[in-house]
Design a protein around this motif. Structure first.
Motif, short mmCIF file in Angstrom:
data_model
loop_
_atom_site.label_atom_id
_atom_site.label_comp_id
_atom_site.label_asym_id
_atom_site.label_seq_id
_atom_site.Cartn_x
_atom_site.Cartn_y
_atom_site.Cartn_z
N LYS A 173 59.73 -27.43 16.40
CA LYS A 173 60.24 -28.82 16.97
C LYS A 173 58.94 -29.71 17.76
N ASP A 224 58.99 -13.82 17.85
CA ASP A 224 60.45 -14.15 17.79
C ASP A 224 60.88 -15.54 17.49
N MET A 225 62.04 -15.48 16.90
CA MET A 225 62.57 -16.69 16.17
C MET A 225 62.61 -18.02 17.46
N SER A 226 62.87 -17.67 18.57
CA SER A 226 63.03 -18.75 19.33
C SER A 226 61.61 -19.38 19.73
N GLU A 227 60.47 -18.67 19.84
CA GLU A 227 59.57 -19.11 19.78
C GLU A 227 58.88 -19.85 18.75
N SER A 256 62.67 -17.21 8.93
CA SER A 256 62.55 -15.68 9.07
C SER A 256 62.08 -15.06 8.12
N HIS A 263 55.20 -16.06 14.09
CA HIS A 263 55.40 -15.81 15.59
C HIS A 263 56.05 -14.25 15.84
N ILE A 315 61.04 -21.48 16.70
CA ILE A 315 61.89 -22.87 16.88
C ILE A 315 61.15 -23.73 17.61
N LYS A 316 60.95 -23.52 18.80
CA LYS A 316 60.26 -24.32 19.96
C LYS A 316 58.84 -25.03 19.23
#
Length: 156
Positions: A127, A118-121, A84, A116, A123-124
């Motif tokens: 991965k 947001d963080m979820s985007e 972040s 990005h 992280i995807k």
């Protein structure tokens, strides 16, 4: 006041309640008072971030999710990470403040990054990149950074 060596985002400080460590380029020309720490990171009192206005904007910019790729000097080893706070995290890798793979293999050169919303985007994406073949990763880096230069100076 003692700041942790890892330059974390928050920590107890005797007279400041909590402190935030922010890259210096976010503080230039803001009028917020700050204290120098480790060349480019500065510490500001938390009350600046609890009030509406530039303090919150400062934290939001600093906390921008990013996926990054680090390499060693001869570009033989790659490390993919998500954070972040890109400046803070790369600083930690460059100065071997993080035990593990990057310290063991001297992986300190920032060769690629993407920001990005947001963080979820983020992280995807991290991965997905970790599952890519090495050739695909090399091509991705080469498209943004053909000479595989260290991009550190472009983010500080």
């Amino acid at each position: 006041m003692e700041i942790p060596a890892c330059a974390g985002m928050t920590g107890k400080a005797s007279s400041w309640d909590f402190i935030y460590v922010i890259p210096a380029y976010h503080l230039r020309h803001t009028g917020i008072s700050f204290t120098s720490y480790r060349h480019f990171i500065y510490v500001i009192p938390a009350f600046h971030l609890r009030h509406p206005g530039e303090g919150r904007d400062l934290l939001r910019v600093c906390m921008q999710p990013a996926v990054y790729i680090l390499s060693n000097e001869n570009n033989k080893v790659l490390y993919i990470g998500v954070t972040s706070n890109l400046v803070q995290r790369v600083y930690q890798h460059r100065n071997h403040l993080v035990d593990g793979f990057t310290k063991q293999y001297n992986v300190t050169k920032l060769v690629y990054f993407e920001v990005h919303e947001d963080m979820s985007e983020a992280i995807k994406r991290e991965k997905a990149l970790k599952n890519w073949h090495r050739d695909w990763k090399n091509r991705l880096v080469s498209e943004m950074n053909p000479d595989w230069n260290d991009l550190w100076d472009s983010i500080v």
